[in-house]
Design a protein around this motif. Structure first.
Motif, PDB file in Angstrom:
ATOM      1  N   SER A 177      42.922  28.468  45.203  1.00 19.49           N
ATOM      2  CA  SER A 177      42.758  27.873  46.530  1.00 19.49           C
ATOM      3  C   SER A 177      42.061  26.516  46.442  1.00 19.49           C
ATOM      4  O   SER A 177      42.425  25.564  47.139  1.00 19.49           O
ATOM      5  CB  SER A 177      41.970  28.825  47.436  1.00 19.49           C
ATOM      6  N   LEU A 178      41.051  26.421  45.579  1.00 13.26           N
ATOM      7  CA  LEU A 178      40.337  25.149  45.388  1.00 13.26           C
ATOM      8  C   LEU A 178      41.290  24.070  44.881  1.00 13.26           C
ATOM      9  O   LEU A 178      41.316  22.947  45.401  1.00 13.26           O
ATOM     10  CB  LEU A 178      39.182  25.335  44.411  1.00 13.26           C
ATOM     11  N   ALA A 229      44.570  32.249  49.973  1.00 12.98           N
ATOM     12  CA  ALA A 229      43.681  33.120  50.743  1.00 12.98           C
ATOM     13  C   ALA A 229      44.469  34.179  51.504  1.00 12.98           C
ATOM     14  O   ALA A 229      44.027  35.331  51.619  1.00 12.98           O
ATOM     15  CB  ALA A 229      42.848  32.276  51.707  1.00 12.98           C
ATOM     16  N   THR A 269      39.524  37.945  42.575  1.00 12.02           N
ATOM     17  CA  THR A 269      39.034  37.115  43.683  1.00 12.02           C
ATOM     18  C   THR A 269      38.638  35.732  43.170  1.00 12.02           C
ATOM     19  O   THR A 269      38.930  34.713  43.814  1.00 12.02           O
ATOM     20  CB  THR A 269      37.837  37.791  44.375  1.00 12.02           C
ATOM     21  N   VAL A 298      37.702  34.007  49.755  1.00 13.56           N
ATOM     22  CA  VAL A 298      38.507  32.990  49.071  1.00 13.56           C
ATOM     23  C   VAL A 298      38.481  31.685  49.853  1.00 13.56           C
ATOM     24  O   VAL A 298      38.299  30.602  49.289  1.00 13.56           O
ATOM     25  CB  VAL A 298      39.950  33.484  48.852  1.00 13.56           C
ATOM     26  N   SER A 339      46.121  25.410  50.445  1.00 14.66           N
ATOM     27  CA  SER A 339      45.046  26.283  49.967  1.00 14.66           C
ATOM     28  C   SER A 339      45.003  27.623  50.690  1.00 14.66           C
ATOM     29  O   SER A 339      44.614  28.644  50.107  1.00 14.66           O
ATOM     30  CB  SER A 339      43.693  25.577  50.102  1.00 14.66           C
ATOM     31  N   CYS A 379      40.123  32.165  44.302  1.00 13.74           N
ATOM     32  CA  CYS A 379      39.251  31.056  44.732  1.00 13.74           C
ATOM     33  C   CYS A 379      39.586  29.779  43.970  1.00 13.74           C
ATOM     34  O   CYS A 379      39.661  28.696  44.562  1.00 13.74           O
ATOM     35  CB  CYS A 379      37.782  31.419  44.516  1.00 13.74           C
ATOM     36  N   LEU A 384      34.512  30.294  49.839  1.00 15.33           N
ATOM     37  CA  LEU A 384      34.027  29.844  48.527  1.00 15.33           C
ATOM     38  C   LEU A 384      34.810  28.647  48.002  1.00 15.33           C
ATOM     39  O   LEU A 384      34.224  27.710  47.455  1.00 15.33           O
ATOM     40  CB  LEU A 384      34.091  31.001  47.525  1.00 15.33           C
ATOM     41  N   SER A 385      36.124  28.666  48.174  1.00 14.26           N
ATOM     42  CA  SER A 385      36.925  27.548  47.657  1.00 14.26           C
ATOM     43  C   SER A 385      36.603  26.255  48.396  1.00 14.26           C
ATOM     44  O   SER A 385      36.510  25.187  47.783  1.00 14.26           O
ATOM     45  CB  SER A 385      38.424  27.864  47.746  1.00 14.26           C
ATOM     46  N   THR A 395      38.048  39.890  51.406  1.00 15.62           N
ATOM     47  CA  THR A 395      38.405  39.101  50.227  1.00 15.62           C
ATOM     48  C   THR A 395      39.075  37.798  50.638  1.00 15.62           C
ATOM     49  O   THR A 395      38.782  36.733  50.080  1.00 15.62           O
ATOM     50  CB  THR A 395      39.332  39.905  49.299  1.00 15.62           C
TER      51      THR A 395
END
Length: 194
Positions: free
Chosen positions: A37-38, A63, A30, A78, A59, A34, A81-82, A74
């Motif tokens: 994705s960031l 996810a 995970t 993602v 991004s 993240c 948080l990202s 999850t």
């Protein structure tokens, strides 16, 4: 779909510990999603010539894959948080809020349908459902949020719905879904490795 068994196996064997908590592998995976994705949230590409100021970032693809592999929780983590981390590097709270809403709206329905029907048809149905929900929320968010942080009036935003907002957001959703479908098979192979 050829990858459905692999993705199902990944979810069953690596998602939780015997006590129901998250395994070290799932936490690490995970975190990797993240981070990916960031990074992808900073890849901004103009995809709609009539509105070159509107940018697409991939991004949501990370996810989506995470949501399909490990479930909607999850996938949601993602996204959230990202984009919260994105704020550290590029402070744009309103933009982040709209990105989170749009991406979660796509990921969650898609992952829920996929969980019940792990076939190519199930994946397509989930992506269509998620796409419709995401598109609707994108329009609502633009009408409500855009006037709060720009000089564009609510009436002006409403006037952009058909010529700009619907086609741009539809293109984003289709790109996210197509890219996700393309990377699912190789990602599934990686996720089931010990």
């Amino acid at each position: 779909m050829a990858t459905s068994t692999h993705m199902h196996s990944s979810h069953d064997t690596h998602s939780t510990t015997a006590g129901g908590g998250w395994s070290t592998r799932r936490i690490a995976t995970t975190a990797l999603f993240c981070a990916l994705s960031l990074i992808l949230s900073f890849v901004e590409v103009p995809i709609f010539p009539p509105a070159p100021w509107l940018m697409y970032d991939p991004s949501c693809v990370a996810a989506l894959v995470a949501g399909l592999a490990f479930g909607p929780v999850t996938g949601t983590l993602v996204v959230v948080l990202s984009w919260l981390l994105h704020l550290i590097f590029q402070f744009s709270p309103w933009g982040v809020l709209m990105a989170v809403i749009a991406n979660v709206a796509l990921v969650v329905p898609c992952a829920l349908v996929w969980r019940r029907n792990r076939t190519g048809r199930g994946l397509l149905a989930g992506m269509v459902l998620g796409g419709v929900v995401s598109l609707a929320l994108c329009i609502v968010c633009n009408i409500v949020v855009t006037p709060l942080y720009t000089a564009v009036s609510t009436e002006a935003v409403i006037g952009m719905i058909v010529p700009i907002l619907v086609p741009f957001n539809l293109m984003k959703i289709v790109l996210n879904c197509v890219l996700c479908a393309l990377v699912m098979k190789p990602m599934a192979k990686v996720l089931v490795q010990d």
